[in-house]
Design a protein around this motif. Structure first.
Motif, PDB file in Angstrom:
ATOM      1  N   LYS A 134       0.784  -1.178  -0.017  1.00 54.38           N
ATOM      2  CA  LYS A 134       0.100   0.009   0.097  1.00 54.38           C
ATOM      3  C   LYS A 134       0.936   1.313  -0.134  1.00 54.38           C
ATOM      4  CE  LYS A 134      -4.023  -1.912   2.531  1.00 54.38           C
ATOM      5  NZ  LYS A 134      -4.645  -2.034   3.851  1.00 54.38           N
ATOM      6  N   ALA A 135       2.138   1.077   0.646  1.00 52.26           N
ATOM      7  CA  ALA A 135       2.689   2.279   0.892  1.00 52.26           C
ATOM      8  C   ALA A 135       3.930   2.406  -0.316  1.00 52.26           C
ATOM      9  CB  ALA A 135       3.610   2.289   2.003  1.00 52.26           C
ATOM     10  N   ARG A 136       3.882   1.659  -1.396  1.00 54.49           N
ATOM     11  CA  ARG A 136       4.780   1.687  -2.183  1.00 54.49           C
ATOM     12  C   ARG A 136       4.366   2.308  -3.547  1.00 54.49           C
ATOM     13  NH1 ARG A 136       9.712  -0.979  -2.698  1.00 54.49           N
ATOM     14  NH2 ARG A 136       9.711   0.582  -4.548  1.00 54.49           N
ATOM     15  N   ASP A 137       5.534   2.889  -4.430  1.00 53.80           N
ATOM     16  CA  ASP A 137       5.172   3.174  -5.800  1.00 53.80           C
ATOM     17  C   ASP A 137       5.419   2.071  -6.745  1.00 53.80           C
ATOM     18  OD1 ASP A 137       4.972   5.963  -5.039  1.00 53.80           O
ATOM     19  OD2 ASP A 137       7.179   6.268  -5.105  1.00 53.80           O
ATOM     20  N   TYR A 138       4.779   2.310  -8.075  1.00 51.55           N
ATOM     21  CA  TYR A 138       4.848   1.013  -8.951  1.00 51.55           C
ATOM     22  C   TYR A 138       5.467   1.426 -10.125  1.00 51.55           C
ATOM     23  CZ  TYR A 138       2.008  -1.277  -5.427  1.00 51.55           C
ATOM     24  OH  TYR A 138       1.548  -2.147  -4.475  1.00 51.55           O
ATOM     25  N   PRO A 139       5.785   0.338 -10.898  1.00 53.94           N
ATOM     26  CA  PRO A 139       5.570  -1.022 -10.684  1.00 53.94           C
ATOM     27  C   PRO A 139       6.658  -1.708  -9.771  1.00 53.94           C
ATOM     28  CG  PRO A 139       7.055  -0.615 -12.579  1.00 53.94           C
ATOM     29  CD  PRO A 139       6.503   0.852 -12.164  1.00 53.94           C
ATOM     30  N   LEU A 140       6.363  -2.677  -9.088  1.00 47.13           N
ATOM     31  CA  LEU A 140       7.041  -3.725  -8.202  1.00 47.13           C
ATOM     32  C   LEU A 140       6.949  -4.951  -8.588  1.00 47.13           C
ATOM     33  CD1 LEU A 140       5.768  -2.715  -4.698  1.00 47.13           C
ATOM     34  CD2 LEU A 140       7.792  -2.270  -5.541  1.00 47.13           C
ATOM     35  N   VAL A 141       7.905  -5.834  -8.413  1.00 50.25           N
ATOM     36  CA  VAL A 141       7.931  -7.333  -8.635  1.00 50.25           C
ATOM     37  C   VAL A 141       7.582  -7.985  -7.273  1.00 50.25           C
ATOM     38  CG1 VAL A 141       9.436  -8.994  -9.498  1.00 50.25           C
ATOM     39  CG2 VAL A 141       9.735  -6.466 -10.252  1.00 50.25           C
ATOM     40  N   VAL A 142       6.674  -8.937  -7.336  1.00 52.67           N
ATOM     41  CA  VAL A 142       6.484 -10.031  -6.414  1.00 52.67           C
ATOM     42  C   VAL A 142       6.724 -11.248  -6.972  1.00 52.67           C
ATOM     43  CG1 VAL A 142       4.560 -10.933  -5.040  1.00 52.67           C
ATOM     44  CG2 VAL A 142       4.450  -8.592  -5.813  1.00 52.67           C
ATOM     45  N   LYS A 143       7.786 -11.992  -6.053  1.00 52.29           N
ATOM     46  CA  LYS A 143       8.437 -13.206  -6.386  1.00 52.29           C
ATOM     47  C   LYS A 143       8.110 -14.354  -5.146  1.00 52.29           C
ATOM     48  CE  LYS A 143      12.372 -11.394  -8.784  1.00 52.29           C
ATOM     49  NZ  LYS A 143      13.944 -11.318  -9.023  1.00 52.29           N
ATOM     50  N   ALA A 144       7.362 -15.421  -5.502  1.00 53.13           N
ATOM     51  CA  ALA A 144       7.445 -16.648  -4.753  1.00 53.13           C
ATOM     52  C   ALA A 144       8.846 -16.869  -4.362  1.00 53.13           C
ATOM     53  CB  ALA A 144       6.599 -17.792  -5.508  1.00 53.13           C
ATOM     54  N   ASP A 145       9.274 -17.274  -3.116  1.00 57.16           N
ATOM     55  CA  ASP A 145      10.590 -17.398  -2.715  1.00 57.16           C
ATOM     56  C   ASP A 145      11.189 -18.733  -3.277  1.00 57.16           C
ATOM     57  OD1 ASP A 145      13.109 -17.342  -0.853  1.00 57.16           O
ATOM     58  OD2 ASP A 145      12.242 -19.061  -0.107  1.00 57.16           O
ATOM     59  N   GLY A 146      10.460 -19.778  -3.250  1.00 59.22           N
ATOM     60  CA  GLY A 146      11.022 -21.361  -3.795  1.00 59.22           C
ATOM     61  C   GLY A 146      10.817 -21.355  -5.396  1.00 59.22           C
ATOM     62  N   LEU A 147      10.985 -22.609  -5.504  1.00 60.66           N
ATOM     63  CA  LEU A 147      11.195 -22.962  -7.225  1.00 60.66           C
ATOM     64  C   LEU A 147       9.695 -23.084  -7.485  1.00 60.66           C
ATOM     65  CD1 LEU A 147      13.550 -25.584  -7.288  1.00 60.66           C
ATOM     66  CD2 LEU A 147      13.850 -23.530  -7.903  1.00 60.66           C
ATOM     67  N   ALA A 148       9.290 -22.618  -8.666  1.00 69.45           N
ATOM     68  CA  ALA A 148       7.637 -22.388  -9.160  1.00 69.45           C
ATOM     69  C   ALA A 148       7.830 -22.727 -10.598  1.00 69.45           C
ATOM     70  CB  ALA A 148       7.077 -21.088  -8.581  1.00 69.45           C
ATOM     71  N   ALA A 149       8.678 -23.403 -11.159  1.00 72.07           N
ATOM     72  CA  ALA A 149       8.693 -23.665 -12.555  1.00 72.07           C
ATOM     73  C   ALA A 149       8.793 -22.328 -13.471  1.00 72.07           C
ATOM     74  CB  ALA A 149       7.504 -24.616 -12.944  1.00 72.07           C
ATOM     75  N   GLY A 150       9.433 -21.425 -12.927  1.00 71.98           N
ATOM     76  CA  GLY A 150       9.454 -20.211 -13.771  1.00 71.98           C
ATOM     77  C   GLY A 150       8.342 -19.403 -13.832  1.00 71.98           C
ATOM     78  N   LYS A 151       7.445 -19.633 -13.024  1.00 67.37           N
ATOM     79  CA  LYS A 151       6.005 -19.014 -13.117  1.00 67.37           C
ATOM     80  C   LYS A 151       5.915 -18.177 -11.695  1.00 67.37           C
ATOM     81  CE  LYS A 151       4.117 -22.587 -16.119  1.00 67.37           C
ATOM     82  NZ  LYS A 151       3.265 -23.721 -16.107  1.00 67.37           N
ATOM     83  N   GLY A 152       6.571 -18.104 -10.656  1.00 66.22           N
ATOM     84  CA  GLY A 152       6.377 -17.341  -9.710  1.00 66.22           C
ATOM     85  C   GLY A 152       6.770 -16.052  -9.519  1.00 66.22           C
ATOM     86  N   VAL A 153       6.770 -15.225 -10.514  1.00 68.30           N
ATOM     87  CA  VAL A 153       7.315 -13.862 -10.705  1.00 68.30           C
ATOM     88  C   VAL A 153       6.006 -12.998 -11.246  1.00 68.30           C
ATOM     89  CG1 VAL A 153       8.999 -12.357 -11.534  1.00 68.30           C
ATOM     90  CG2 VAL A 153       9.845 -14.505 -10.773  1.00 68.30           C
ATOM     91  N   VAL A 154       5.962 -11.855 -10.683  1.00 71.22           N
ATOM     92  CA  VAL A 154       4.643 -11.014 -11.198  1.00 71.22           C
ATOM     93  C   VAL A 154       5.176  -9.570 -11.342  1.00 71.22           C
ATOM     94  CG1 VAL A 154       2.475 -10.294 -10.881  1.00 71.22           C
ATOM     95  CG2 VAL A 154       2.954 -12.669 -10.533  1.00 71.22           C
ATOM     96  N   VAL A 155       5.273  -8.940 -12.349  1.00 65.61           N
ATOM     97  CA  VAL A 155       5.612  -7.761 -12.348  1.00 65.61           C
ATOM     98  C   VAL A 155       4.382  -6.889 -12.188  1.00 65.61           C
ATOM     99  CG1 VAL A 155       6.680  -5.736 -13.667  1.00 65.61           C
ATOM    100  CG2 VAL A 155       7.729  -8.077 -13.570  1.00 65.61           C
TER     101      VAL A 155
END
Length: 424
Positions: A134-155
């Motif tokens: 809520k307090a951040r400017d965008y864009p931001l990247v949200v990443k799952a910590d563990g292995l997610a078959a290359g799909k755990g990253v959202v810009v």
């Protein structure tokens, strides 16, 4: 010696193809392998996550070197398990493999080693992470910590998108345990490149730069995939900048892990963003990229087995890499519907025709062999790879070969390498 390659994709087929050329090799075994590796060695149906099974196989076949393709067995400790049996393994131990297995571990290690990367925060609590968003400017990247078959990253371009990604990972657990911890980091702007190095725990040898194409659609649109094509070299990282860049992103990690008593032996892959402030690390991988591996190995003149043994035996400083001057391009032929739902079992034709050009090699990824036909068995089916005197020639040769291949629902991006052409 007998060699065991672990994995089943295009990367593993290209590794088997290159390893087969070494005079040091007697027999090649691939676990589990695919329709292409079956012509280079013996496929053995042992899963990449079956660590005891892989160790037992290495013992049974008197393996002199295990070459690990994917990250999962390394994160699960295959290299350590083989080390206890005195079986040489090209690939880091489980501790160093956390560079890819845990994005939080990787970011903290980068901070300790003073590697340039995006600012970040790590969260294990959804409510605290939500407040931070809520307090951040965008864009931001949200990443799952563990292995997610290359799909755990959202810009994420706004709070709603970031919160949805966070909720999917931490509450809905769409990636299972991989999303119990998340990394939220600043979005970097620029052009990406892949920079890989052979490492023996102390020294390293740099491979040429390359660039992957992750999104399914042309002009980098649509969802992320495992990679729809790659080319090498990448003009965004020219050869005269290799050593300078390595001093920023390769050497500090190798030195830091060595000082911790956790030497990194294998391939260190730095995924870089070239920003207005210089290169910054997006992520580390602990193995060859797929499909970057294919054009890189086509360009490699040196004996791959000798290089890998030098890494394992910590004598890399005695080895010289010989790289062909030509450019290399790989175009992935995928199944209709990939990266979502797709059908399997379609007959593939035209591979022999495509390979009549001596500078073209078709690497199998998602294929199987039924005794008479090569069939589709995955989302990324084939990686058509070609060399050329320059990038334009390599691209043209690659697509000419790819157009000779056919299977029902075949799809490819038609713009692989265009970013490189725009810079030359």
């Amino acid at each position: 010696m007998n060699i065991l390659i672990v994995g089943s994709g295009g990367r593993e087929h290209s590794l088997a193809w290159k390893i087969k050329q070494s005079p040091k090799v007697k027999e090649i075994y691939i676990a589990p392998g695919n329709g292409g590796t079956a012509s280079l060695g013996q496929n053995i149906p042992v899963s990449v996550d079956d660590i005891p099974g892989l160790v037992a196989l290495a013992r049974e076949k008197n393996i002199g070197l295990v070459v690990v393709g994917p990250e999962l067995p390394l994160v699960l400790g295959l290299s350590d398990a083989l080390d206890r049996e005195n079986i040489p393994c090209f690939g880091p131990g489980a501790y160093a493999a956390q560079l890819e297995g845990s994005k939080a571990f990787s970011k903290f290690l980068m901070a300790e080693a003073e590697v340039p990367t995006a600012g970040f925060k790590v969260f294990e609590d959804f409510a605290l992470a939500e407040e931070y968003l809520k307090a951040r400017d965008y864009p931001l990247v949200v990443k799952a910590d563990g292995l997610a078959a290359g799909k755990g990253v959202v810009v994420a371009t706004d709070f709603a998108e970031a919160r949805e990604a966070l909720h999917d990972m931490m509450v809905k657990q769409v990636f299972g345990k991989a999303g119990e911890t998340v990394v939220i980091e600043d979005a970097l702007q620029g052009e990406e490149a892949s920079f890989l190095a052979f490492c023996d725990g102390h020294d390293y040898l740099l491979l040429p730069s390359s660039q992957d194409h992750k999104r399914i659609g042309e002009n980098d649109t649509g969802p992320n995939t495992g990679g729809m094509g790659a080319y090498s070299p990448a003009p965004v990282l020219p050869q005269e900048k290799y050593e300078e860049t390595a001093h920023q992103v390769i050497r500090p990690i190798i030195q830091h892990l060595a000082e911790m008593g956790r030497p990194f032996k294998g391939i260190l892959y730095a995924g870089l963003m070239f920003t207005q402030y210089g290169p910054k690390v997006l992520e580390y991988n602990v193995r060859f990229g797929d499909p970057e591996c294919q054009p890189l190995l086509m360009r490699l003149e040196s004996d791959l087995v000798e290089i890998m043994l030098a890494c394992v035996e910590q004598r890399l400083k005695d080895v010289t890499l010989k790289i062909r001057p030509e450019a290399g391009v790989c175009v992935v032929l995928s199944a209709d519907g990939y990266p979502k739902q797709y059908k399997k079992g379609h007959v593939i034709t035209g591979i022999d025709e495509a390979e009549k050009d001596s500078l073209v090699k078709v690497f199998h990824a998602g294929t199987s062999f039924d005794g008479s036909n090569i069939l589709t068995s995955g989302g990324r089916v084939l990686g058509v790879t070609a060399l050329g005197q320059n990038l334009q020639e390599a691209i043209s040769r690659c697509y000419t070969a790819a157009d000779r291949i056919n299977f029902q629902g075949m799809y490819m991006r038609r713009d692989i390498g265009q970013k490189g052409l725009e810079k030359t």
